[in-house]
Design a protein around this motif. Structure first.
Motif, PDB file in Angstrom:
ATOM      1  N   THR A   1       0.844  -1.197   0.000  1.00 42.27           N
ATOM      2  CA  THR A   1       0.000   0.000   0.000  1.00 42.27           C
ATOM      3  C   THR A   1       0.879   1.247   0.000  1.00 42.27           C
ATOM      4  O   THR A   1       1.837   1.313   0.756  1.00 42.27           O
ATOM      5  CB  THR A   1      -0.904  -0.003   1.244  1.00 42.27           C
ATOM      6  OG1 THR A   1      -1.673  -1.193   1.198  1.00 42.27           O
ATOM      7  CG2 THR A   1      -1.819   1.189   1.267  1.00 42.27           C
ATOM      8  N   GLY A   2       0.532   2.177  -0.872  1.00 42.74           N
ATOM      9  CA  GLY A   2       1.307   3.421  -0.932  1.00 42.74           C
ATOM     10  C   GLY A   2       2.425   3.378  -1.953  1.00 42.74           C
ATOM     11  O   GLY A   2       3.136   4.359  -2.136  1.00 42.74           O
ATOM     12  N   SER A   3       2.545   2.255  -2.664  1.00 45.11           N
ATOM     13  CA  SER A   3       3.646   2.189  -3.632  1.00 45.11           C
ATOM     14  C   SER A   3       3.328   2.955  -4.917  1.00 45.11           C
ATOM     15  O   SER A   3       4.226   3.229  -5.703  1.00 45.11           O
ATOM     16  CB  SER A   3       4.026   0.738  -3.920  1.00 45.11           C
ATOM     17  OG  SER A   3       2.914  -0.008  -4.309  1.00 45.11           O
ATOM     18  N   GLY A   4       2.068   3.268  -5.150  1.00 46.44           N
ATOM     19  CA  GLY A   4       1.724   4.091  -6.312  1.00 46.44           C
ATOM     20  C   GLY A   4       0.891   3.370  -7.359  1.00 46.44           C
ATOM     21  O   GLY A   4       0.708   3.882  -8.463  1.00 46.44           O
ATOM     22  N   LYS A   5       0.357   2.231  -7.009  1.00 46.81           N
ATOM     23  CA  LYS A   5      -0.420   1.461  -7.989  1.00 46.81           C
ATOM     24  C   LYS A   5      -1.603   2.259  -8.519  1.00 46.81           C
ATOM     25  O   LYS A   5      -1.794   2.418  -9.724  1.00 46.81           O
ATOM     26  CB  LYS A   5      -0.946   0.157  -7.346  1.00 46.81           C
ATOM     27  CG  LYS A   5       0.116  -0.749  -6.802  1.00 46.81           C
ATOM     28  CD  LYS A   5      -0.468  -2.029  -6.238  1.00 46.81           C
ATOM     29  CE  LYS A   5      -1.357  -1.831  -5.007  1.00 46.81           C
ATOM     30  NZ  LYS A   5      -0.650  -1.266  -3.847  1.00 46.81           N
ATOM     31  N   THR A   6      -2.420   2.769  -7.620  1.00 48.57           N
ATOM     32  CA  THR A   6      -3.672   3.398  -8.017  1.00 48.57           C
ATOM     33  C   THR A   6      -3.473   4.733  -8.724  1.00 48.57           C
ATOM     34  O   THR A   6      -4.138   5.029  -9.718  1.00 48.57           O
ATOM     35  CB  THR A   6      -4.562   3.615  -6.769  1.00 48.57           C
ATOM     36  OG1 THR A   6      -4.569   2.409  -6.015  1.00 48.57           O
ATOM     37  CG2 THR A   6      -5.958   3.995  -7.157  1.00 48.57           C
ATOM     38  N   THR A   7      -2.573   5.538  -8.189  1.00 51.89           N
ATOM     39  CA  THR A   7      -2.426   6.875  -8.771  1.00 51.89           C
ATOM     40  C   THR A   7      -1.487   6.869  -9.974  1.00 51.89           C
ATOM     41  O   THR A   7      -1.648   7.680 -10.884  1.00 51.89           O
ATOM     42  CB  THR A   7      -1.883   7.879  -7.720  1.00 51.89           C
ATOM     43  OG1 THR A   7      -0.663   7.368  -7.176  1.00 51.89           O
ATOM     44  CG2 THR A   7      -2.879   8.103  -6.605  1.00 51.89           C
ATOM     45  N   GLN A   8      -0.482   5.977 -10.010  1.00 50.97           N
ATOM     46  CA  GLN A   8       0.540   6.075 -11.054  1.00 50.97           C
ATOM     47  C   GLN A   8       0.268   5.223 -12.287  1.00 50.97           C
ATOM     48  O   GLN A   8       0.466   5.690 -13.417  1.00 50.97           O
ATOM     49  CB  GLN A   8       1.921   5.718 -10.473  1.00 50.97           C
ATOM     50  CG  GLN A   8       2.303   6.581  -9.277  1.00 50.97           C
ATOM     51  CD  GLN A   8       2.195   8.071  -9.565  1.00 50.97           C
ATOM     52  OE1 GLN A   8       2.787   8.571 -10.528  1.00 50.97           O
ATOM     53  NE2 GLN A   8       1.409   8.783  -8.763  1.00 50.97           N
TER      54      GLN A   8
ATOM     55  N   ILE B   1      -2.247   7.770   3.822  1.00 49.94           N
ATOM     56  CA  ILE B   1      -2.057   9.063   4.450  1.00 49.94           C
ATOM     57  C   ILE B   1      -0.594   9.150   4.842  1.00 49.94           C
ATOM     58  O   ILE B   1      -0.095   8.300   5.587  1.00 49.94           O
ATOM     59  CB  ILE B   1      -2.959   9.193   5.699  1.00 49.94           C
ATOM     60  CG1 ILE B   1      -4.406   8.834   5.331  1.00 49.94           C
ATOM     61  CG2 ILE B   1      -2.883  10.591   6.287  1.00 49.94           C
ATOM     62  CD1 ILE B   1      -5.217   8.347   6.500  1.00 49.94           C
ATOM     63  N   ASP B   2       0.081  10.140   4.304  1.00 48.98           N
ATOM     64  CA  ASP B   2       1.511  10.255   4.590  1.00 48.98           C
ATOM     65  C   ASP B   2       1.741  10.748   6.005  1.00 48.98           C
ATOM     66  O   ASP B   2       0.917  11.452   6.568  1.00 48.98           O
ATOM     67  CB  ASP B   2       2.170  11.221   3.597  1.00 48.98           C
ATOM     68  CG  ASP B   2       2.297  10.588   2.224  1.00 48.98           C
ATOM     69  OD1 ASP B   2       2.614   9.389   2.167  1.00 48.98           O
ATOM     70  OD2 ASP B   2       2.064  11.278   1.219  1.00 48.98           O
ATOM     71  N   GLY B   3       2.853  10.360   6.575  1.00 48.05           N
ATOM     72  CA  GLY B   3       3.226  10.894   7.881  1.00 48.05           C
ATOM     73  C   GLY B   3       2.748  10.078   9.067  1.00 48.05           C
ATOM     74  O   GLY B   3       2.972  10.457  10.216  1.00 48.05           O
TER      75      GLY B   3
ATOM     76  N   GLY C   1       4.496   2.039   8.994  1.00 46.88           N
ATOM     77  CA  GLY C   1       5.891   1.960   8.573  1.00 46.88           C
ATOM     78  C   GLY C   1       6.170   2.479   7.181  1.00 46.88           C
ATOM     79  O   GLY C   1       7.086   2.033   6.527  1.00 46.88           O
ATOM     80  N   ARG C   2       5.371   3.408   6.711  1.00 48.27           N
ATOM     81  CA  ARG C   2       5.562   3.853   5.339  1.00 48.27           C
ATOM     82  C   ARG C   2       6.670   4.889   5.195  1.00 48.27           C
ATOM     83  O   ARG C   2       7.425   4.850   4.241  1.00 48.27           O
ATOM     84  CB  ARG C   2       4.253   4.404   4.768  1.00 48.27           C
ATOM     85  CG  ARG C   2       3.425   3.301   4.133  1.00 48.27           C
ATOM     86  CD  ARG C   2       2.432   3.856   3.174  1.00 48.27           C
ATOM     87  NE  ARG C   2       3.054   4.489   2.028  1.00 48.27           N
ATOM     88  CZ  ARG C   2       3.062   5.785   1.781  1.00 48.27           C
ATOM     89  NH1 ARG C   2       2.487   6.624   2.626  1.00 48.27           N
ATOM     90  NH2 ARG C   2       3.640   6.260   0.713  1.00 48.27           N
ATOM     91  N   VAL C   3       6.727   5.855   6.100  1.00 43.92           N
ATOM     92  CA  VAL C   3       7.703   6.936   5.934  1.00 43.92           C
ATOM     93  C   VAL C   3       8.885   6.803   6.892  1.00 43.92           C
ATOM     94  O   VAL C   3       9.911   7.422   6.690  1.00 43.92           O
ATOM     95  CB  VAL C   3       7.056   8.326   6.113  1.00 43.92           C
ATOM     96  CG1 VAL C   3       6.174   8.643   4.931  1.00 43.92           C
ATOM     97  CG2 VAL C   3       6.263   8.404   7.402  1.00 43.92           C
TER      98      VAL C   3
HETATM   99  P1  ADP Z   1      -1.219   2.340  -3.799  1.00 41.07           P
HETATM  100  O1  ADP Z   1      -2.381   2.321  -4.713  1.00 41.07           O
HETATM  101  O2  ADP Z   1      -0.076   1.505  -4.286  1.00 41.07           O
HETATM  102  O3  ADP Z   1      -1.574   1.997  -2.405  1.00 41.07           O
HETATM  103  P2  ADP Z   1      -1.376   5.191  -4.219  1.00 41.07           P
HETATM  104  O4  ADP Z   1      -1.197   5.339  -5.691  1.00 41.07           O
HETATM  105  O5  ADP Z   1      -2.752   5.272  -3.709  1.00 41.07           O
HETATM  106  O6  ADP Z   1      -0.646   3.829  -3.759  1.00 41.07           O
HETATM  107  O7  ADP Z   1      -0.564   6.295  -3.449  1.00 41.07           O
HETATM  108  C1  ADP Z   1       0.731   6.692  -3.821  1.00 41.07           C
HETATM  109  C2  ADP Z   1       1.105   7.955  -3.072  1.00 41.07           C
HETATM  110  O8  ADP Z   1       0.340   9.031  -3.554  1.00 41.07           O
HETATM  111  C3  ADP Z   1       0.844   7.918  -1.595  1.00 41.07           C
HETATM  112  O9  ADP Z   1       1.927   7.440  -0.904  1.00 41.07           O
HETATM  113  C4  ADP Z   1       0.646   9.369  -1.259  1.00 41.07           C
HETATM  114  O10 ADP Z   1       1.885   9.976  -1.030  1.00 41.07           O
HETATM  115  C5  ADP Z   1       0.090   9.953  -2.517  1.00 41.07           C
HETATM  116  N1  ADP Z   1      -1.351  10.206  -2.442  1.00 41.07           N
HETATM  117  C6  ADP Z   1      -2.342   9.383  -2.850  1.00 41.07           C
HETATM  118  N2  ADP Z   1      -3.560   9.943  -2.677  1.00 41.07           N
HETATM  119  C7  ADP Z   1      -3.333  11.158  -2.150  1.00 41.07           C
HETATM  120  C8  ADP Z   1      -4.173  12.262  -1.761  1.00 41.07           C
HETATM  121  N3  ADP Z   1      -5.507  12.203  -1.891  1.00 41.07           N
HETATM  122  N4  ADP Z   1      -3.578  13.347  -1.266  1.00 41.07           N
HETATM  123  C9  ADP Z   1      -2.237  13.426  -1.141  1.00 41.07           C
HETATM  124  N5  ADP Z   1      -1.407  12.444  -1.495  1.00 41.07           N
HETATM  125  C10 ADP Z   1      -1.924  11.327  -1.999  1.00 41.07           C
END
Ligand code: ADP
Ligand code: MG
Length: 676
Positions: free
Chosen positions: A63-70, A322-324, A366-368
């Motif tokens: 989780t948080g590796s960037g799958k969904t957004t990237q 959620i970062d942090g 343990g993400r950051v």
């Molecule tokens: P995954 O799908 O692999 O869990 P995401 O693509 O959701 O990962 O998230 C990648 C990164 O994008 C997160 O670590 C975070 O830093 C950032 N991120 C995702 N959604 C948000 C948001 N709504 N606001 C700010 N940062 C975000």
């Protein structure tokens, strides 16, 4: 009374202190730099090559590796949306679909709803220009009704596959099927580090692309003894971390809106009392029904010197990052749908979460940086009382909705549908029976005209039947309002802790005979008369946001109604329409409570109900919620005779014999008269 004392509950190891990255450091990086810093980024080219080579690819990553957004952005950059073709990305949760779409639109620098949009039930934030569409898995399922081969899509990314929601599971079967005759369609199945082998074997041994995780160590602490009140334990633990631990935000996992609101209130109250003795603590809730502007707040960086605590449902387990976050507090519970395939009764129950869930939750710390997870249960409970994994939803839910949809898609042989995990046979049979009783299927199991119309409405079969029945009873206006209000029903009345008496009085003022649904109708009607006034809501302890949402839902459902006819006895007719949809949910008064008619299960009216005191003989409920007892939430009073009228194929008059009916000739007579 809850104690003010912040007492140590955990054995903390001072050698394992957290090293949080400073927020300022994170903030300095531009968004593009953040994109490049994500674990997925070094694998961009390899990933695109693998997608190019294979039609179906399973993608596994922390989780948080960037799958969904990237991934969708990489695909756009690579030309997958050329010629107006779309990339669809499904999410099990509405909040995730909205929030991720907003984030990606921001990263690309476009307005949300233009090139990047989202679609969730009752809310379509897309346009002609939208080529990257985030949506709930349920919405993509509905798209099969209008576009059975998904011809306008070049890529479908089924995200959060490990959640195994009912809709995701059905999508697996449908998409595997269309992929055979659409070789140009790319199918990506993304999941947290769980279950990927199973997805691979389901999709004919599709290759698995693994994104190596970057995870800092998380220390896990258990309580020495079970917690009697985990809500209180959460509050105490948050404050304890706040005063004793180095900087870093806190994430708390609770089961639902009510708990989350209670926890936030308690935290705020205690912080207020502690005043300047402690550093600032920002308390932020996140759950599905939370308005989107409030949802966005959880992502704003914490100001220096302060600490943020996010109180979330399991949406924060894998769907949102959620970062942090450095500290996680996990009471070990979640709210789950459970279904009794024998009685057909469905209810929401707070149950211990699975070990897999607990480990996902811990991982969020343990993400950051190195983090800590405080489990509010014993190590013994973790080992012996929790299940290994969560049972897929398809095996613990009513299938009426899905069966109706599949039938509408022309899939008649449900027994041989390609399920990843088949539902229990009884559940399928029961769904067919229920749809038959509702009139959606004929005795051969074929879709009826009514059934087709029911499938077109974006709501569950009972609710859609209720809406369609209202045409016959000529009370569509009212029933549409009731349907819309039910869709937001648990967040209409506002009850702040310091104004409980006022709030309850305000609520009492809306009570009308007949039951809770009519109370909701009354609230809405008065709000319309006030000119949709915010002030009116404020004065009457009504949540304006919920009302606005009800109005939106109502507008969407409105397309399905017949023109209004001037009408008298509208309440009785509305109640009849409700009965036509919800006749399964009938309970009869018996000693000490109610019993469901078909299965004699004991249930109770919810103390919040307008009929709590009154105890009518026959009730219909909207839903069952199990907390301390099996409670019926949202009930109306009906007459047993109505059941024979609306569901003659389901009820026999013998079952409904009720000597007490004779004692109420006035009421019986009145209803007949009204229905003329
Ligand atoms: P995954 O799908 O692999 O869990 P995401 O693509 O959701 O990962 O998230 C990648 C990164 O994008 C997160 O670590 C975070 O830093 C950032 N991120 C995702 N959604 C948000 C948001 N709504 N606001 C700010 N940062 C975000
Ligand atoms: Mg994701």
């Amino acid at each position: 009374t809850r104690s003010e004392k912040v007492s140590p509950r955990f054995l903390l190891n001072p050698d394992q202190e957290a090293h949080a990255l400073s927020q300022a450091e994170l903030k300095k990086q531009s968004m593009q730099e953040v994109r490049r810093s994500l674990p997925i980024f070094p694998y961009r080219e390899d990933l695109l090559a693998a997608i190019n080579e294979h039609q179906v690819l399973v993608i596994e990553g922390e989780t948080g590796s960037g799958k969904t957004t990237q991934i969708p952005q990489y695909l756009m950059e690579e030309g997958y949306t050329n010629g107006g073709m779309k990339i669809g990305c499904t999410q099990p949760r509405r909040v995730a679909a909205m929030s991720v779409a907003a984030r990606v639109a921001e990263e690309i620098g476009v307005k949300l709803g233009n090139e990047v949009g989202y679609s969730i039930r009752f809310e379509d934030c897309t346009s002609e220009r939208t080529v990257l569409k985030y949506m709930t898995d349920g919405m993509l399922l509905r798209e099969f009704l209008t576009e059975p081969d998904l011809a306008s899509y070049s890529v479908i990314l089924i995200d959060e596959a490990h959640e195994r929601t009912l809709h995701t599971d059905i999508l697996f079967g449908l998409i595997k099927d269309i992929a055979r005759f659409r070789p140009d369609l790319k199918v990506l199945v993304a999941s947290a580090t769980l279950d990927t082998e199973r997805f691979s074997s389901f999709f004919d041994d599709a290759p698995v692309f693994r994104i190596p995780g970057r995870r800092f160590p998380v220390d896990i602490f258990y309580t020495k003894a079970p917690e009697a009140d985990y809500l209180d334990a959460c509050v105490v633990s948050v404050l304890q971390i706040h005063v004793t631990q180095p900087p870093g935000d806190i994430l708390v996992f609770l089961t639902g809106q009510e708990e989350i609101e209670a926890c936030c209130e308690l935290l705020q109250e205690r912080c207020r009392r502690l005043g300047s003795k402690i550093a600032e603590l920002l308390v932020l809730p996140i759950y599905a029904n939370l308005p989107s502007d409030m949802q966005a707040k959880i992502f704003t960086p914490t100001p220096p010197g302060a600490r943020k605590v996010v109180v979330a449902t399991n949406i924060a387990e894998t769907s949102l990052t959620i970062d942090g976050i450095i500290y996680v507090i996990d009471p070990g519970f979640c709210k789950q749908k459970s279904y009794n395939a024998r009685t057909g009764m469905e209810s929401l129950i707070v149950t211990p979460c699975s070990r897999a869930s607990a480990n996902q939750r811990a991982g969020r710390a343990g993400r950051v940086a190195a983090g800590k997870c405080f489990r509010l249960y014993t190590a013994w409970a973790f080992k012996h009382e929790m299940e290994e994994t969560t049972v897929p939803e398809i095996q613990r839910t009513n299938l009426g909705n899905v069966v109706l949809l599949l039938k509408s898609l022309g899939i008649n042989d449900l027994i041989h549908f390609d399920f990843m995990d088949p539902p229990p046979h009884e559940t399928l049979v029961l769904a067919l029976e229920q749809l038959y009783a509702l009139g959606a299927l004929n005795h051969l199991g074929e879709l009826t005209k009514l059934g087709r119309r029911m499938a077109e409405l974006p709501v569950d079969p009972m609710l859609s039947k209720m809406i369609l029945a209202s045409e016959q009873y000529k009370c569509s206006e009212e029933v549409l309002t009731i349907a819309a209000m039910l869709s937001v029903n648990n967040s209409i009345f506002y009850r702040p802790k310091d104004k409980v008496v006022h709030a309850d009085n305000a609520r009492m003022n809306f009570v009308v005979p007949g039951g809770d649904h009519l109370v909701l109708l009354n609230v809405y009607t008065q709000w319309v008369e006030s000119g949709f006034s915010t002030q009116w809501c404020y004065e009457n302890f009504i949540q304006f946001r919920s009302m606005r949402r009800a109005r939106d839902v109502r507008d969407q459902l409105e397309g399905h109604k017949t023109p209004p006819t001037p009408n008298t006895h509208i309440h009785t007719k509305s109640l009849l329409s409700l009965t036509a949809g919800y006749f399964y949910h009938t309970a009869r008064l018996s000693k000490g409570g109610y019993k469901t008619v078909k299965h004699q299960q004991t249930v109770y009216t919810h103390p919040n109900s307008s009929l709590f005191e009154e105890q009518p003989r026959w009730l219909i409920y909207h839903e069952l919620v199990f907390t301390t007892k099996e409670f019926m939430r949202q009930v109306i009073e009906i007459e047993s005779a109505w059941l024979l009228e609306v569901a003659p194929h389901y009820y026999k008059s013998k079952e409904l014999e009720d000597s007490s009916n004779k004692k109420m000739p006035r009421k019986q007579g009145k209803a007949k008269e009204e229905l003329g």
